[in-house]
Every structure is written in structure tokens, then in C-alpha cells.
Design a protein around this motif. Sequence first.
Motif, short mmCIF file in Angstrom:
data_model
loop_
_atom_site.label_atom_id
_atom_site.label_comp_id
_atom_site.label_asym_id
_atom_site.label_seq_id
_atom_site.Cartn_x
_atom_site.Cartn_y
_atom_site.Cartn_z
N GLU A 189 65.71 47.24 94.85
CA GLU A 189 65.59 47.29 96.22
C GLU A 189 67.05 47.84 96.75
N ASP A 190 68.34 47.57 96.06
CA ASP A 190 69.37 48.10 96.10
C ASP A 190 69.46 49.79 96.26
N MET A 191 68.80 50.24 95.10
CA MET A 191 68.77 51.72 94.90
C MET A 191 67.90 52.16 95.80
N LYS A 192 66.80 51.72 96.38
CA LYS A 192 65.81 52.42 97.15
C LYS A 192 66.63 52.39 98.63
N ILE A 193 67.23 51.40 99.10
CA ILE A 193 68.06 51.54 100.13
C ILE A 193 69.20 52.79 100.13
N ALA A 194 70.02 52.50 99.05
CA ALA A 194 70.98 53.58 99.13
C ALA A 194 70.38 54.99 99.06
N VAL A 195 69.31 55.40 98.33
CA VAL A 195 68.75 56.66 98.11
C VAL A 195 68.31 56.93 99.46
N ALA A 196 67.57 56.08 100.23
CA ALA A 196 67.10 56.57 101.46
C ALA A 196 68.21 56.67 102.45
N PHE A 238 79.36 53.22 103.54
CA PHE A 238 79.80 52.02 103.42
C PHE A 238 78.59 51.18 102.80
N LEU A 239 77.47 51.39 103.37
CA LEU A 239 76.27 50.80 102.69
C LEU A 239 75.92 51.24 101.45
N ILE A 240 75.88 52.65 101.11
CA ILE A 240 75.66 53.02 99.94
C ILE A 240 76.82 52.76 98.72
N ASN A 241 78.02 52.47 99.25
CA ASN A 241 78.93 52.19 98.28
C ASN A 241 78.75 50.62 97.91
N LEU A 256 75.85 48.75 97.82
CA LEU A 256 74.70 48.63 97.14
C LEU A 256 74.76 49.36 95.47
N MET A 257 75.51 50.49 95.50
CA MET A 257 75.53 50.79 94.08
C MET A 257 76.89 50.64 93.39
N ASP A 258 76.91 50.72 91.93
CA ASP A 258 78.06 50.37 91.32
C ASP A 258 79.09 51.44 91.37
N LYS A 259 78.65 52.73 91.52
CA LYS A 259 79.46 53.77 91.43
C LYS A 259 79.33 54.87 92.45
N LEU A 266 75.99 63.77 96.27
CA LEU A 266 76.23 62.50 96.16
C LEU A 266 75.87 61.97 94.94
N ILE A 267 76.40 61.52 94.24
CA ILE A 267 76.05 60.98 92.78
C ILE A 267 76.28 59.34 92.70
N MET A 268 75.04 58.65 92.77
CA MET A 268 75.25 57.13 92.88
C MET A 268 74.60 56.69 91.65
N THR A 269 75.55 55.76 90.73
CA THR A 269 75.07 55.06 89.63
C THR A 269 74.87 53.62 89.85
N LYS A 270 73.82 53.26 88.99
CA LYS A 270 73.51 51.69 88.99
C LYS A 270 73.58 51.45 87.56
N PHE A 271 74.36 50.63 87.26
CA PHE A 271 74.59 50.03 85.74
C PHE A 271 73.30 49.12 85.44
N LEU A 272 72.73 49.04 84.25
CA LEU A 272 71.81 48.06 83.86
C LEU A 272 72.53 46.80 83.26
N HIS A 273 72.72 45.90 84.01
CA HIS A 273 73.37 44.61 83.54
C HIS A 273 72.33 43.72 82.79
#
Length: 161
Positions: free
Chosen positions: A42-49, A117-120, A122-125, A136-143
Motif C-alpha cells: 500500500e505504501d509503494m502504491k501511494i508513493a508511485v501514484a 515529503f509523502l514519498i520520502n 513511505l519509501m525506505d530510500k 526519481l528512484i524509490m526503494t523499498k527493502f523487503l523486511h
Amino acid sequence: MKQHEADHIQMSVPAKPEYVGVVRLTVSGIANRVGFSYDDIEDMKIAVAEACTNVVNHAYEEGGVMNVSYFLYDDRLEIVVADRGQSFDIGSVREKLGPVDPNRPVVDLKEGGLGLFLINTLMDKVEINDESGIVLIMTKFLHGDEVERDVERISQTQPEQ
């Protein structure tokens, strides 16, 4: 241990509002396939949108293309959103990347009033290059989900009744 190449999925869609949902659905499908939790997806979907909405609202006078790339690694998903419709060499873009400074407006990045601000949040990097258009490069780590793993371990160590 040698890091293997990432799987790479690339899509180009018209920079129109009706295609933002297509990109959101694609992120959801890829992130689900990789094994991200519901909340992370859900976080990634919002950031990408947010990133795509910025391209739709600010990148072009009329017409244009959004390039969205997904790099799937064992421990993370990198999502690249680029405007100006040009193909780009991710290696050369990475050399020029810098961290996002939410206090510095880069071509008025305030999609939906929240933008970077929102993208930052929601995403890890988040990294950005604004030399020719915006990349824009957005990274989400698989925890992983530690709770589920711990529950599984506990149930295995309890004696059967």
C-alpha cells in the motif's frame, strides 16, 4: 557471495491521469510477487501514484510518456519513474543521483500537496536526478514479517498434545 543481476521490468505509459492506476496495479502485482507485506505494498502504491501524478501534472505541456522501471532484487524493490519520454541509461543516472531534499523544490514537486515529503515517508530510500526531466528512484527493502516467523518457530518448539 556475488550479487546477481536484478530482474528488470519496464513500462512506458502515456502521461495521462487514467494511466496512474495502471502503474499502481503493476506495482501491487510485482510487490506481491516479491513477497512484500500488505502495508508495504500500500505504501509503494501511494508513493508511485504521487510520483506519476507529478509527471502527469508538471512534465509535459501536452502528451508525453512516463517511463516506469522496476528492479527486483532479493532484498528490495527499486521503482524508477522518469519523465520527458526519453529512454535513459540507469547506470549513468545512478552516478548523478543525490538524496531527496524535501526543502528544495525540484520543478515544483508537490503532487497532491504532499509530494516528496509523502514519498520520502513511505519509501525506505528516495533519490532524484533532475538534469533532463526528472528521474526519481524509490526503494523499498523487503523486511519480511518477523511476527509470522516467530509464531512459526514457537509453534514448532511446543510439544504436541
